[in-house]
Design a protein around this motif. Structure first.
Motif, PDB file in Angstrom:
ATOM      1  N   UNK A  24      -2.721  -7.106  -3.056  1.00 36.35           N
ATOM      2  CA  UNK A  24      -1.729  -6.722  -4.051  1.00 36.35           C
ATOM      3  C   UNK A  24      -0.532  -7.649  -3.891  1.00 36.35           C
ATOM      4  N   UNK A  25       0.096  -8.015  -5.010  1.00 38.32           N
ATOM      5  CA  UNK A  25       1.246  -8.920  -4.966  1.00 38.32           C
ATOM      6  C   UNK A  25       2.449  -8.305  -5.666  1.00 38.32           C
ATOM      7  N   UNK A  26       3.609  -8.770  -5.259  1.00 35.46           N
ATOM      8  CA  UNK A  26       4.837  -8.462  -5.982  1.00 35.46           C
ATOM      9  C   UNK A  26       5.646  -9.743  -6.056  1.00 35.46           C
ATOM     10  N   UNK A  27       5.690 -10.322  -7.245  1.00 33.41           N
ATOM     11  CA  UNK A  27       6.512 -11.504  -7.482  1.00 33.41           C
ATOM     12  C   UNK A  27       7.904 -11.030  -7.879  1.00 33.41           C
ATOM     13  N   UNK A  28       8.906 -11.466  -7.144  1.00 34.05           N
ATOM     14  CA  UNK A  28      10.275 -11.027  -7.389  1.00 34.05           C
ATOM     15  C   UNK A  28      11.120 -12.242  -7.721  1.00 34.05           C
ATOM     16  N   UNK A  29      11.693 -12.248  -8.899  1.00 31.70           N
ATOM     17  CA  UNK A  29      12.533 -13.349  -9.348  1.00 31.70           C
ATOM     18  C   UNK A  29      13.954 -12.867  -9.583  1.00 31.70           C
ATOM     19  N   UNK A  30      14.882 -13.813  -9.599  1.00 28.72           N
ATOM     20  CA  UNK A  30      16.290 -13.501  -9.862  1.00 28.72           C
ATOM     21  C   UNK A  30      16.770 -12.328  -9.002  1.00 28.72           C
ATOM     22  N   UNK A  31      16.566 -12.451  -7.719  1.00 28.55           N
ATOM     23  CA  UNK A  31      16.905 -11.364  -6.807  1.00 28.55           C
ATOM     24  C   UNK A  31      18.411 -11.159  -6.718  1.00 28.55           C
ATOM     25  N   UNK A  32      18.784  -9.900  -6.579  1.00 29.51           N
ATOM     26  CA  UNK A  32      20.176  -9.493  -6.434  1.00 29.51           C
ATOM     27  C   UNK A  32      20.383  -8.933  -5.031  1.00 29.51           C
ATOM     28  N   UNK A  33      21.614  -8.899  -4.528  1.00 28.07           N
ATOM     29  CA  UNK A  33      21.861  -8.210  -3.252  1.00 28.07           C
ATOM     30  C   UNK A  33      21.415  -6.753  -3.299  1.00 28.07           C
ATOM     31  N   UNK A  34      21.452  -6.133  -4.458  1.00 25.16           N
ATOM     32  CA  UNK A  34      21.008  -4.754  -4.596  1.00 25.16           C
ATOM     33  C   UNK A  34      19.522  -4.567  -4.410  1.00 25.16           C
ATOM     34  N   UNK A  35      18.764  -5.649  -4.363  1.00 24.81           N
ATOM     35  CA  UNK A  35      17.330  -5.573  -4.098  1.00 24.81           C
ATOM     36  C   UNK A  35      17.022  -5.534  -2.604  1.00 24.81           C
ATOM     37  N   UNK A  36      18.033  -5.655  -1.792  1.00 30.89           N
ATOM     38  CA  UNK A  36      17.830  -5.594  -0.349  1.00 30.89           C
ATOM     39  C   UNK A  36      17.236  -4.245   0.046  1.00 30.89           C
ATOM     40  N   UNK A  37      16.101  -4.282   0.712  1.00 33.24           N
ATOM     41  CA  UNK A  37      15.386  -3.051   1.066  1.00 33.24           C
ATOM     42  C   UNK A  37      14.148  -3.394   1.883  1.00 33.24           C
ATOM     43  N   UNK A  38      13.556  -2.345   2.434  1.00 31.39           N
ATOM     44  CA  UNK A  38      12.216  -2.466   2.993  1.00 31.39           C
ATOM     45  C   UNK A  38      11.234  -2.155   1.862  1.00 31.39           C
ATOM     46  N   UNK A  39      10.335  -3.074   1.621  1.00 31.66           N
ATOM     47  CA  UNK A  39       9.358  -2.931   0.536  1.00 31.66           C
ATOM     48  C   UNK A  39       8.015  -2.525   1.130  1.00 31.66           C
ATOM     49  N   UNK A  40       7.440  -1.478   0.550  1.00 30.53           N
ATOM     50  CA  UNK A  40       6.207  -0.910   1.072  1.00 30.53           C
ATOM     51  C   UNK A  40       5.185  -0.760  -0.039  1.00 30.53           C
ATOM     52  N   UNK A  41       3.948  -1.130   0.250  1.00 29.24           N
ATOM     53  CA  UNK A  41       2.886  -0.920  -0.722  1.00 29.24           C
ATOM     54  C   UNK A  41       2.142   0.376  -0.386  1.00 29.24           C
ATOM     55  N   UNK A  42       1.520   0.944  -1.401  1.00 29.30           N
ATOM     56  CA  UNK A  42       0.815   2.203  -1.233  1.00 29.30           C
ATOM     57  C   UNK A  42      -0.402   2.248  -2.149  1.00 29.30           C
ATOM     58  N   UNK A  43      -1.392   3.039  -1.753  1.00 28.02           N
ATOM     59  CA  UNK A  43      -2.649   3.122  -2.491  1.00 28.02           C
ATOM     60  C   UNK A  43      -2.984   4.565  -2.824  1.00 28.02           C
ATOM     61  N   UNK A  44      -3.537   4.745  -4.012  1.00 30.06           N
ATOM     62  CA  UNK A  44      -3.891   6.077  -4.507  1.00 30.06           C
ATOM     63  C   UNK A  44      -5.326   6.025  -5.023  1.00 30.06           C
ATOM     64  N   UNK A  45      -6.209   6.776  -4.426  1.00 28.12           N
ATOM     65  CA  UNK A  45      -7.610   6.749  -4.815  1.00 28.12           C
ATOM     66  C   UNK A  45      -7.932   7.724  -5.952  1.00 28.12           C
ATOM     67  N   UNK A  46      -7.007   8.618  -6.243  1.00 26.69           N
ATOM     68  CA  UNK A  46      -7.312   9.701  -7.173  1.00 26.69           C
ATOM     69  C   UNK A  46      -7.033   9.380  -8.634  1.00 26.69           C
ATOM     70  N   UNK A  47      -6.251   8.374  -8.900  1.00 26.08           N
ATOM     71  CA  UNK A  47      -5.850   8.062 -10.274  1.00 26.08           C
ATOM     72  C   UNK A  47      -6.194   6.618 -10.625  1.00 26.08           C
ATOM     73  N   UNK A  48      -6.667   6.405 -11.842  1.00 24.51           N
ATOM     74  CA  UNK A  48      -6.980   5.055 -12.300  1.00 24.51           C
ATOM     75  C   UNK A  48      -5.705   4.251 -12.527  1.00 24.51           C
ATOM     76  N   UNK A  49      -4.747   4.900 -13.174  1.00 26.64           N
ATOM     77  CA  UNK A  49      -3.472   4.226 -13.443  1.00 26.64           C
ATOM     78  C   UNK A  49      -2.498   4.511 -12.306  1.00 26.64           C
TER      79      UNK A  49
END
Length: 125
Positions: free
Chosen positions: A79-104
């Motif tokens: 899984x990817x997350x392309x982040x452009x035009x970053x702001x100081x407000x985007x400062x955070x710990x970024x975490x990915x997650x998976x859900x097997x129960x829903x298609x969307x």
């Protein structure tokens, strides 16, 4: 059981770009819808974007729409997350997650049962 590991977070200047990756280890990666969440210092974790199992549908919160792009490569269990035009407000710990129960991909944290450890993104001005 799918295990997730993020990478790509680092220190970046405002206006810059980063691409985060989340590699899934385990069976049936393509049977999970996926999401990205972030937690800024002193704040609760928040949903930012999600993608369907087949990668053809996605959703974004307003704060990142037009700047961030979620995508996935099911042939590489990534899984990817392309982040452009970053702001100081985007400062955070970024975490990915998976859900097997829903298609969307869901925007609800409780729908995700598999989580990575997170990767730190720090944006300075």
């Amino acid at each position: 059981q799918l295990q997730l590991a993020e990478s790509g977070g680092r220190l970046v200047q405002a206006g810059g770009s980063l691409r985060l990756s989340c590699v899934g280890t385990g069976p049936d990666f393509n049977r999970y819808s996926m999401g990205w969440f972030r937690q800024a210092p002193g704040k609760e974790r928040e949903f930012i974007t999600a993608i369907s199992r087949d990668g053809l549908s996605n959703s974004y919160v307003d704060a990142v729409r037009g700047r961030f792009t979620i995508s996935r490569d099911n042939t590489k269990n990534t899984l990817f997350l392309q982040m452009n035009n970053l702001h100081p407000g985007d400062t955070a710990v970024y975490t990915c997650a998976a859900d097997r129960d829903r298609f969307y991909g869901s925007d609800r944290e409780r729908d995700y049962k598999n989580w990575g450890q997170g990767t730190q993104v720090t944006v300075f001005s």
